[in-house]
Scaffold this motif. Structure first.
Motif, PDB file in Angstrom:
ATOM      1  N   UNK A 204     -24.933  37.722  61.392  1.00  0.00           N
ATOM      2  CA  UNK A 204     -23.928  38.508  62.127  1.00  0.00           C
ATOM      3  C   UNK A 204     -22.527  37.972  61.890  1.00  0.00           C
ATOM      4  N   UNK A 205     -22.395  36.689  61.558  1.00  0.00           N
ATOM      5  CA  UNK A 205     -21.077  36.184  61.179  1.00  0.00           C
ATOM      6  C   UNK A 205     -20.947  36.391  59.677  1.00  0.00           C
ATOM      7  N   UNK A 206     -20.195  37.429  59.310  1.00  0.00           N
ATOM      8  CA  UNK A 206     -20.062  37.780  57.899  1.00  0.00           C
ATOM      9  C   UNK A 206     -19.484  36.622  57.097  1.00  0.00           C
ATOM     10  N   UNK A 207     -19.916  36.516  55.853  1.00  0.00           N
ATOM     11  CA  UNK A 207     -19.314  35.585  54.900  1.00  0.00           C
ATOM     12  C   UNK A 207     -18.488  36.403  53.913  1.00  0.00           C
ATOM     13  N   UNK A 208     -17.439  35.807  53.394  1.00  0.00           N
ATOM     14  CA  UNK A 208     -16.653  36.476  52.362  1.00  0.00           C
ATOM     15  C   UNK A 208     -17.481  36.538  51.076  1.00  0.00           C
ATOM     16  N   UNK A 209     -17.126  37.414  50.140  1.00  0.00           N
ATOM     17  CA  UNK A 209     -17.884  37.482  48.875  1.00  0.00           C
ATOM     18  C   UNK A 209     -17.948  36.116  48.189  1.00  0.00           C
ATOM     19  N   UNK A 210     -16.824  35.376  48.193  1.00  0.00           N
ATOM     20  CA  UNK A 210     -16.856  34.057  47.567  1.00  0.00           C
ATOM     21  C   UNK A 210     -17.809  33.117  48.308  1.00  0.00           C
ATOM     22  N   UNK A 211     -17.803  33.196  49.605  1.00  0.00           N
ATOM     23  CA  UNK A 211     -18.707  32.337  50.375  1.00  0.00           C
ATOM     24  C   UNK A 211     -20.168  32.706  50.116  1.00  0.00           C
TER      25      UNK A 211
ATOM     26  N   UNK B 247     -18.775  28.761  67.933  1.00  0.00           N
ATOM     27  CA  UNK B 247     -18.956  28.070  66.657  1.00  0.00           C
ATOM     28  C   UNK B 247     -17.624  27.814  65.957  1.00  0.00           C
TER      29      UNK B 247
ATOM     30  N   UNK C 198     -24.904  33.337  71.175  1.00  0.00           N
ATOM     31  CA  UNK C 198     -23.607  33.904  71.549  1.00  0.00           C
ATOM     32  C   UNK C 198     -23.341  35.201  70.790  1.00  0.00           C
ATOM     33  N   UNK C 199     -24.002  35.359  69.653  1.00  0.00           N
ATOM     34  CA  UNK C 199     -23.767  36.567  68.842  1.00  0.00           C
ATOM     35  C   UNK C 199     -24.754  37.686  69.169  1.00  0.00           C
TER      36      UNK C 199
ATOM     37  N   UNK D  37     -28.580  27.243  67.311  1.00  0.00           N
ATOM     38  CA  UNK D  37     -29.209  27.638  66.056  1.00  0.00           C
ATOM     39  C   UNK D  37     -29.660  29.092  66.123  1.00  0.00           C
ATOM     40  N   UNK D  38     -30.029  29.520  67.310  1.00  0.00           N
ATOM     41  CA  UNK D  38     -30.484  30.896  67.505  1.00  0.00           C
ATOM     42  C   UNK D  38     -29.335  31.866  67.728  1.00  0.00           C
ATOM     43  N   UNK D  39     -28.114  31.378  67.530  1.00  0.00           N
ATOM     44  CA  UNK D  39     -26.916  32.241  67.608  1.00  0.00           C
ATOM     45  C   UNK D  39     -26.874  33.083  68.872  1.00  0.00           C
TER      46      UNK D  39
ATOM     47  N   UNK E  61     -12.537  37.780  56.210  1.00  0.00           N
ATOM     48  CA  UNK E  61     -13.451  38.838  55.778  1.00  0.00           C
ATOM     49  C   UNK E  61     -13.911  39.687  56.966  1.00  0.00           C
TER      50      UNK E  61
ATOM     51  N   UNK F 201     -20.810  28.126  57.142  1.00  0.00           N
ATOM     52  CA  UNK F 201     -20.849  28.230  58.600  1.00  0.00           C
ATOM     53  C   UNK F 201     -22.240  27.895  59.119  1.00  0.00           C
TER      54      UNK F 201
END
Lengths: 366, 366, 366, 366
Positions: free
Chosen positions: C285-292, D122, C63-64, C59-61, D131, C265
């Motif tokens: 940090x894990x980008x979402x697409x504009x639609x997402x 993940x 890995x990123x 949950x604390x990401x 994206x 995600x």
């Protein structure tokens, strides 16, 4: 086995080679098998020059037929074939007694061999699978082609397959639909040097040509039910060592294969394809939702365009190109799309195939 | 539906509740079903007090029987049951015509409901599955329990299941063998508030008690064919709100369940267990290799010890403890293992069950 | 270990119990960690009464983050916590040297234990995993909680886990996020009778209550970062044996959990949830697409309604109900939804939690 | 981009072609990277004539190195290479900031391109992945090869890959290690007709030759670190259109590849192979259990025999053939196995490679 029986056996074996077409099953409105149309399909395929027929495979939806229907399908295919091509009969019944009963029946009918999957539904150990096939091989009156399709049934691992191939004369080949090409090469490498007559058929149409190139003896190729002319052309070019041409056809086929494989339940796309060649397939036993029926129309339009593009004019009327949601009719002038430079010269193919079909056949192979 | 039919229907529905035992199928040496032993098993189970019987499930190896055999199994179970407990009949045939035929047959025989899996062998879309069950529900003459077992057949997703439950009166419940407890809770949460009479059975024996606690109406529990006394005890303690005791029994059962579930093909371990209770199960239709047969003897010895430890003395003779490879006989003095403090007081359980069985039954539930 | 160190060790161990909140990491616009907001979150959670904090989990990401950032996160959490609750620090570095370095650092900072997953990226044999953890256990200066999350990293099988638990004092517990409840029960059954102090935490929030009931010592529960009041209430009701109430809360929570878990995600949904409690989480940090991003607004609106329904008024303004595509504002009158009869009495919960928080604490556990 | 930069860029691109060797990382006893040995390996590989080097891939265990170590590995490889072959640098860091930092560093060092996997740990949606790579492509100072390895990280689907290839000039190729040959053909078919310069590398050594035949531009082939002579021979025969010879080598290689791929954790088998060519690999960072260490000796003996059989005499001393459990020394007479008729004429290969290496190179490609 007497000397002459052994020789007959040898001859029989050699016919499991080339392109075997998995027969689709047409249905009537009341759900029963459309036997007349099935007969017409058998004749059409044999006339188109496919190497053999493969009824009761996954494409033939064997699991959705009753046992009696499965036996009826084989009987019809055998009758209509009239000995013209060898028949590989799916016999993946779910217990040993029924498999042996099917084997006897199909042997008596004159089928060349039976094809049997690993057990389905349950997970079963590789050891049990090996033992089961050893028992079956001892008692079967007909040659057996093992059918590896781990998507739908238990895998038959390469080590198990290899031991069975080397120990059991009755097990004469494998049909591999796993889509796992490294596995297929391992199979060829493990078995062929020790038993060169063991038949290795690929069951994944996207890689038919590379498989043939690497030593496959042929394939069970669902799209050979839709465009037998093209698949047989690919096969013949491969055999002749015309690898660049075979490669070109393989790539050309990818669009058609993908259009028929994806976007709907298997084998609906292939049923759509064959209906565009003029056959009445009827409603599938696996119902589609109303929305899926509508979506299937789009797949149908797309497949029609691809077929028209390949020169199959009978499909042109159903070609509708989509533009942002609207569906456009094909361009004027009869053919949906003028035969592009990159396209296949199908009239030439058809002519060639028909000629070859009419020519006197070499013994043991049509 | 007339008023009285509706009432009968309502009564019928309420009986799909509690512990349904999936019937194993005993075989003769020649591979045929051992009908006499199957009859004896039915009587034994009913006398032990299980809530219902569940023939032709996965435990009952329905897929390895012919269609005629499947119908014969139901007939035998119905006959021998003589109306004592409700019967949930597996009817997972592979096409709509055959499913409806099975539904009619089992309805006529007086079964309480049928259980039907998602389609097996092929991958089928959730939309098609939903549509298929809607069609079936419209036409079935008998109540339907959907059977979710994604290990062996296509999953029936929670949204699909929920819509079917809310729209189709004929679909009266779900049996969930997915081993996915979050999914089971989501199912309860999605359906029960809107349709409280929708029956939710758990098909994973390791989590029977937590499932009951969270609102399951019961379970189809293969080990209730081996230790019906213990499973019924767990069920009754749960119903009575004796949660600590139910929990203790659940944990105690884990060793037995694991011994029967793992290390061999399903359902061999359960066949071994039932043979230790005195039944002749014969050879499974899924052959085991010679080595696997030997390994099964070890499982048999282990299961025997666990049964003996629970007080089932008939199993004690087969209990052999392994010490580093050697197999030792059980300690002297009759019982394989003295009933440990942590063990189950089975003589008490059995007495209690038998008493309850002999007592006058509450109406609507045996 | 000296006698007093051993005693301290014992006390330390006992604190890994209850609900540990996996800390989300807030980010600034330039991508760096928003340290101020992280500090504010730590204080808020501790004040809400969670049992412990769990930074650098999935949950604390973790890995990123870079290794330096991971160490910085622990430092901040430790500083801000000021010894109020025990800290379980994620230390799933990707090689032994770095894991040991992290262990030393987190031990020096005063963390209660570290949590370590099975190896990720590669498939690694169970034997290697067991050997690796034995080596680590010998050399670690801090207690270790093994973290089983087969969705993202190699499973740590129950037999391996059991042997490690029984042989390695340094390995003090397991956190199981596999969503596999039969596995969790097998773990409890295999280890607890032989090592009762071995800590078993559940990492699947949909089954928190059944896990507690069956013997879990607590859980690492991402939604306790969003609704700590509710999760702590569930935990306390479970401890108090108020099982019906705990069950009611568990089911009530399912909608919220599902809204945050699915449709985007992981852990975006939980970030949305916490933002609705008044925290600035920033861009993932894990980008979402504009639609997402647009879809996430719908999830946000849904989560807001669920929070408002539970009485968290600060979320009410973002509650928008969808009607066929259009998004409607909440009903007039301030609160999005009047606290329904079936809802949770959150004002009562909050009051209770605060009171309990202000009461003198039992030593070793807040 | 200026005109000359664009031209340089074009030249640079063309060098990602042929066989790129994924560099293994040798370790010292204390766990640190053995830099001297890594340098010696780089020189040996370049002298053997491989087309390029590929440090920090899966074979190079990038995930088990610290970020600093990963950058150090690239620096060493670049230094020792001295511009002789193009370098494809693995840059699969776990967040955008670090990836961009790595890209800048490796660009400055003069690497030809970087290789980046889909996100690992993940599950991430395809939309997010697309994206993310679009953002990365906009900002990267160096060409990017996407690395599809769904066994270890999120798949990059063919539609996503195709859109990225057609829209993003910075994304210059794909390395596909999925072992999914139909997918690889679909990739070639979807992208090459529209962007012929898009580089398609195969990352599955069992199918290197069929991939080249169908249009692959080369491959990243771990066994080219062990038998560079043989892999380069296969590559050159393929290029020359000597397909029967290439096919023969491919099949011959299968035993060696399988011996190194299976039976132990990846990439232990390849480390064993390279140690048999005279390099000190040291202990892997992923520890093996004592039993696995012993098993690895058997793999070592088997790989040694296969290498000796291919004519690599330096491996002959370690060839031990097993006979039913006992391990026999190789037959007398120096070579473990006399070069069989079916074997590879390695002395010829080596001579040929060395000659070709010494010959004046075509510009831009050694």
């Amino acid at each position: 086995m007497t000397a002459s029986a052994a020789q007959a056996h040898f001859l029989l074996r050699s016919v499991i080679k080339g392109i075997f077409t998995p027969n689709l099953v047409p249905f009537l409105d009341d759900g029963r098998i459309n036997e007349g149309e099935l007969r017409r399909m058998v004749n059409w395929l044999v006339e188109k020059g496919v190497s053999g027929l493969y009824p009761n495979g996954s494409t033939g939806e064997f699991i959705r037929l009753s046992y009696e229907e499965r036996k009826r399908v084989i009987q019809i295919v055998v009758e209509e074939n009239r000995g013209r091509v060898p028949i590989l009969a799916g016999a993946a019944e779910s217990n040993l007694t029924m498999i042996l009963d099917a084997c006897r029946t199909y042997a008596d009918l004159g089928c060349a061999a039976v094809s049997i999957t690993g057990p389905y539904y349950y997970k079963v150990s590789q050891e049990s699978i090996e033992h089961f096939f050893r028992e079956l091989a001892k008692r079967s009156p007909i040659d057996i082609v093992l059918y590896n399709i781990p998507q739908y049934s238990n895998e038959i691992s390469v080590p198990v397959l290899t031991r069975l191939a080397l120990d059991c004369p009755r097990i004469v080949g494998v049909k591999d639909s796993s889509r796992d090409f490294p596995r297929f090469l391992s199979t060829l490498h493990a078995i062929k040097p020790q038993r060169p007559d063991f038949v290795c058929l690929i069951g994944c149409e996207e890689i038919l040509f590379p498989s043939l190139l690497m030593g496959a003896d042929g394939g069970t190729i669902a799209s050979s039910g839709v465009v037998p002319e093209v698949i047989m052309k690919l096969y013949r070019e491969s055999l002749a060592g015309h690898w660049e041409e075979a490669k070109r056809i393989q790539f050309k086929l990818l669009d058609l294969i993908e259009a028929m494989l994806y976007g709907t339940n298997f084998p609906e796309g292939f049923r759509v394809g064959m209906s565009l060649r003029g056959f009445a397939l009827g409603t599938s036993r696996q119902l589609l939702s109303p929305k899926e029926q509508t979506d299937l129309e789009e797949i149908r339009a797309k497949v029609a365009c691809l077929l028209a593009e390949c020169g199959f004019e009978e499909a042109a009327h159903a070609c509708r190109r989509q533009t942002g949601g609207a569906v456009l009719p094909p361009p004027r002038g009869g053919a949906a799309v003028p035969p592009a430079g990159g396209g296949l010269d199908v009239s030439g193919i058809v002519q060639e195939v028909v000629q070859q079909f009419r020519a006197p056949k070499t013994p043991g192979h049509p």
